[in-house]
Design a protein around this motif. Structure first.
Motif, PDB file in Angstrom:
ATOM      1  N   GLY B 176       0.901  -1.018  -0.073  1.00 55.72           N
ATOM      2  CA  GLY B 176       0.311   0.007  -0.058  1.00 55.72           C
ATOM      3  C   GLY B 176       0.901   1.289   0.122  1.00 55.72           C
ATOM      4  O   GLY B 176       2.365   1.167  -0.291  1.00 55.72           O
ATOM      5  N   GLY B 177       0.351   2.365   0.414  1.00 56.02           N
ATOM      6  CA  GLY B 177       1.002   3.599   0.298  1.00 56.02           C
ATOM      7  C   GLY B 177       1.937   3.778   1.207  1.00 56.02           C
ATOM      8  O   GLY B 177       2.375   5.232   1.682  1.00 56.02           O
ATOM      9  N   TYR B 178       2.016   2.949   2.590  1.00 53.59           N
ATOM     10  CA  TYR B 178       2.905   3.254   3.551  1.00 53.59           C
ATOM     11  C   TYR B 178       3.936   2.063   3.856  1.00 53.59           C
ATOM     12  O   TYR B 178       3.467   0.983   3.566  1.00 53.59           O
ATOM     13  CB  TYR B 178       2.115   3.628   4.803  1.00 53.59           C
ATOM     14  N   GLY B 179       4.983   2.331   4.502  1.00 52.36           N
ATOM     15  CA  GLY B 179       5.711   1.496   5.021  1.00 52.36           C
ATOM     16  C   GLY B 179       7.240   1.359   4.191  1.00 52.36           C
ATOM     17  O   GLY B 179       7.112   1.912   3.154  1.00 52.36           O
ATOM     18  N   PHE B 180       8.022   0.319   4.581  1.00 47.30           N
ATOM     19  CA  PHE B 180       9.432   0.575   3.709  1.00 47.30           C
ATOM     20  C   PHE B 180       9.349   0.046   2.317  1.00 47.30           C
ATOM     21  O   PHE B 180       9.913   0.555   1.336  1.00 47.30           O
ATOM     22  CB  PHE B 180      10.291  -0.192   4.594  1.00 47.30           C
ATOM     23  N   LEU B 181       8.199  -0.538   2.167  1.00 50.91           N
ATOM     24  CA  LEU B 181       8.218  -1.272   0.716  1.00 50.91           C
ATOM     25  C   LEU B 181       7.808  -0.197  -0.270  1.00 50.91           C
ATOM     26  O   LEU B 181       8.145   0.086  -1.310  1.00 50.91           O
ATOM     27  CB  LEU B 181       7.003  -2.496   0.640  1.00 50.91           C
ATOM     28  N   ALA B 182       6.653   0.724   0.376  1.00 51.17           N
ATOM     29  CA  ALA B 182       6.217   1.803  -0.569  1.00 51.17           C
ATOM     30  C   ALA B 182       7.156   2.590  -0.729  1.00 51.17           C
ATOM     31  O   ALA B 182       7.605   3.315  -1.837  1.00 51.17           O
ATOM     32  CB  ALA B 182       5.025   2.205   0.124  1.00 51.17           C
ATOM     33  N   ASP B 183       8.008   2.967   0.370  1.00 50.42           N
ATOM     34  CA  ASP B 183       9.359   3.930   0.273  1.00 50.42           C
ATOM     35  C   ASP B 183      10.117   3.515  -0.718  1.00 50.42           C
ATOM     36  O   ASP B 183      10.961   4.219  -1.585  1.00 50.42           O
ATOM     37  CB  ASP B 183      10.036   4.287   1.483  1.00 50.42           C
ATOM     38  N   LEU B 184      10.546   2.140  -0.562  1.00 46.65           N
ATOM     39  CA  LEU B 184      11.463   1.634  -1.607  1.00 46.65           C
ATOM     40  C   LEU B 184      11.195   1.852  -3.074  1.00 46.65           C
ATOM     41  O   LEU B 184      11.876   2.160  -3.813  1.00 46.65           O
ATOM     42  CB  LEU B 184      11.441   0.144  -1.272  1.00 46.65           C
ATOM     43  N   LEU B 185       9.839   1.575  -3.366  1.00 44.15           N
ATOM     44  CA  LEU B 185       9.200   1.945  -4.696  1.00 44.15           C
ATOM     45  C   LEU B 185       9.324   3.131  -4.959  1.00 44.15           C
ATOM     46  O   LEU B 185       9.970   3.491  -6.165  1.00 44.15           O
ATOM     47  CB  LEU B 185       7.810   1.303  -4.630  1.00 44.15           C
ATOM     48  N   ASP B 186       9.051   4.106  -4.172  1.00 47.21           N
ATOM     49  CA  ASP B 186       9.115   5.461  -4.499  1.00 47.21           C
ATOM     50  C   ASP B 186      10.654   5.781  -4.651  1.00 47.21           C
ATOM     51  O   ASP B 186      11.145   6.630  -5.547  1.00 47.21           O
ATOM     52  CB  ASP B 186       8.830   6.147  -3.310  1.00 47.21           C
TER      53      ASP B 186
END
Lengths: 334, 285
Positions: B176-186
């Motif tokens: 989703g839009g929160y968390g380290f995976l989201a930040d990684l993608l960003d």
């Protein structure tokens, strides 16, 4: 006789009409708005037509799955309640869906890596689990020539459920953390099947069961009054009980292989139906199947739209909606 | 004289150790924390790790004392640790440690900046503040490097899938839009299709995917799911969603590796690998 036929027509027309309305309305409703014009526009290739794909890939299989699972579980519940002469009986009373759950847990936890004709290993394993459980139930039921008493059958069912649940928990406990979450999620039930394959795979089983069920209404009416009374009226009680057991277990297994266990439908729908049509099984069985289908389509519609775009597991909705509704009906009647 | 000096020195060390509050016997129940401690060069402080720890290889040689759901409290106490790194939800274990008078450090998975913050605070706690700061700073620099490399490039709408039933489109879980995976993608230069949903994981229905129309689908495989005998057959399941741009353009990628699910020092590698897929022209090294 004429009287029953008339009521049957009214009941089937009424519940059938409801189901038809649900089947027509549900594919049109969802989190994304789609244009029906575009859905059926043949000039756009299917692979490019997002509206058509939402309609035919995302929604239609899901709604048909809901109809099939809801109808099957409600039918199984109605049969078990009559067979076991127990209003608390559900499709899982004899441990069939616990067996299915064990199969699914094993497939998820040990990453069974096979698929047959587009069916995932999880569906196949849960089907195998329910057939295994059915085989055990059948062996128990035919172990003695005179058949088993309802009490023994009930106790055997409770024991089987506890046994399979314990094995399921053991498997869950040993798996990876991420897999534990998947197993828990599977137990909440889900109808987003993504293709028609799981539905087509379950259909033959449900069709066979329905043929068996067609012979059952009269014997079940009499059996629900007591096995001796039924035998005195010329019912081959043992045969009818076996047919009832197998057919109800088959539809349960087929349903659980599609969606995982969906709580509450099998318990509550037959009771709602009996409140409306009375206790004649010629009416109760078809009406339960029809209303179960409608009920689950409705619950799934709520599950996928209420907190859109987030979806709720459908098993939560069935219990949250079905529980209070059923209580209200009970209180109103008494 | 020489002997006296040696004795004096030994006494000083002994005194220092007694007064020193720095933990020297650390138990980590969190793989991410284990990786952080090894990466800052403090691996020798660890006396036991969780049963999920697989990296670095040295960690696998340490005794295992259970994990998130089944920490072996008795075993942990018997090892006489002076610091236990626990997860926020392990209240039972924390109560046990409280009773035994053993200090603990509470950890929880959050967003990407929290990884560096955790490294710094664990480092300060175990007497490796300088090394931890250096590690965190170098990671920040490397991540900024990835960001710069993809800056200005077209950001494909991406769905980052970390869970799916084999050979079917059931039980799909995506970032989703929160968390380290989201930040990684960003960081790696992708726009998350589910960025509006402010949660770490989203169960993606086929309708959500069809409506979201991702340009790229990336499936993460790790642990058990990394072993797949027939990946091409498995990926064919996506063909049912032909109107999704990622399916049409065959932009479905599989990334194998635990670094995508362990929010520790290896996220730098994870960000680089992700950037390479999203921007394959080779600019994101």
């Amino acid at each position: 006789m004429q009287h029953v036929r008339g009521r049957l027509i009214v009941a089937v027309a009424g519940f059938g009409g409801l189901l038809l309305a649900a089947l027509v309305a549900a594919p049109l409703l969802g989190t994304t708005s789609i244009s029906l014009m575009r859905v059926f526009d043949r000039s756009i290739p299917f692979a490019d037509n997002a509206d058509a794909q939402i309609f035919f890939v995302a929604r239609l299989p899901r709604i048909l799955a809901a109809a099939l699972v809801g109808g099957s579980l409600a039918l199984a519940g109605a049969i078990f309640q009559a067979l076991l002469r127990n209003p608390l009986a559900t499709p899982d009373t004899l441990g069939v869906s616990s067996g299915a759950a064990l199969g699914a847990m094993l497939a998820i936890s040990f990453h069974f890596d096979f698929a047959i004709a587009g069916l995932s290993s999880v569906s196949l394993s849960s089907l195998a689990g329910s057939i295994g459980a059915l085989a055990i139930v059948y062996m128990l039921a035919t172990a003695r020539r005179r058949g088993l008493s309802t009490t023994v059958l009930l106790l055997a069912g409770v024991t089987m459920t506890a046994f399979f649940s314990a094995l399921t928990l053991a498997v869950q406990y040993m798996t990876d953390f991420a897999d534990t979450f998947r197993t828990v999620r599977w137990l909440m039930g889900a109808l987003d099947v993504g293709s028609f394959t799981p539905i087509l795979a379950a259909l033959p089983l449900i069709a066979i069961a329905c043929v068996m069920v067609a012979t059952l209404p009269r014997p079940l009416d009499l059996i629900s009054l007591g096995a001796d009374a039924a035998a005195a009226r010329g019912v081959d009680v043992q045969r009818a009980e076996r047919l009832a057991l197998i057919s109800a277990s088959l539809v349960t297994g087929a349903a659980v292989s599609i969606s995982g266990p969906v709580a509450f439908v099998g318990l509550v729908v037959p009771h709602i139906v009996r409140l409306v049509v009375g206790s004649d099984h010629r009416l109760v069985l078809p009406a339960s199947a029809l209303f179960g289908a409608t009920f689950l389509i409705g619950c799934d519609l709520i599950a996928r739209t209420l907190f859109a775009p987030i979806e709720l597991p459908v098993g939560i909705v069935t219990a949250v909606i079905g529980g209070p509704f059923f209580l209200w009906l009970l209180v109103r009647r008494t | 004289m020489k002997r006296l000096l040696l004795i004096l020195a030994a006494a000083c060390i002994a005194l220092g150790a007694a007064a020193d509050p720095v933990p020297r016997r650390v138990v980590s129940l969190i793989p991410a924390a284990t990786e952080m401690i090894f990466a800052m060069g403090a691996g020798s402080r660890l006396i036991a790790v969780s049963s999920y720890d697989k990296f670095p290889p040295e960690a696998t040689k340490l005794p295992k004392v259970g994990a998130l759901l089944d920490p072996d409290t008795e075993r942990i106490l018997s090892m006489r640790p002076d610091l236990v790194i626990v997860y926020g939800t392990q209240t039972e274990l924390r109560r046990g440690l409280d009773r035994a008078g053993i200090a603990y450090y509470t950890y929880e998975h959050r967003a990407m900046p929290d990884i560096m913050a955790t490294i710094r605070s664990i480092g300060a706690r175990i007497g490796y503040a300088a090394q931890a700061n250096a590690l965190a700073a170098s990671m920040e620099q490397a991540l900024a490097g990835v960001r710069t490399a993809v800056a200005g490039k077209r950001r494909p709408r991406t769905m980052l899938v970390f869970e799916r039933d084999r050979s079917s489109l059931q039980n799909i879980y995506a970032s989703g839009g929160y968390g380290f995976l989201a930040d990684l993608l960003d960081t790696a230069g992708g726009d998350n299709v589910f960025s509006d949903l402010k949660q770490q994981s989203v169960q993606a229905s086929t309708e959500m995917i069809l409506a979201g129309r991702p340009d790229v689908i990336i499936e993460l495989r790790y642990g058990q799911s990394a072993k797949d005998s027939n990946p091409s057959r498995d990926l064919r399941a996506w063909d049912a969603l032909g109107s999704v741009p990622a399916v049409k353009a065959k932009q479905i990628h599989v990334l194998v590796g635990d670094e995508f699910v362990v929010p520790g020092p290896r996220i730098v590698d994870a960000a680089r690998r992700l950037a390479q897929i999203l921007h394959p022209e080779g600019e994101a090294r």
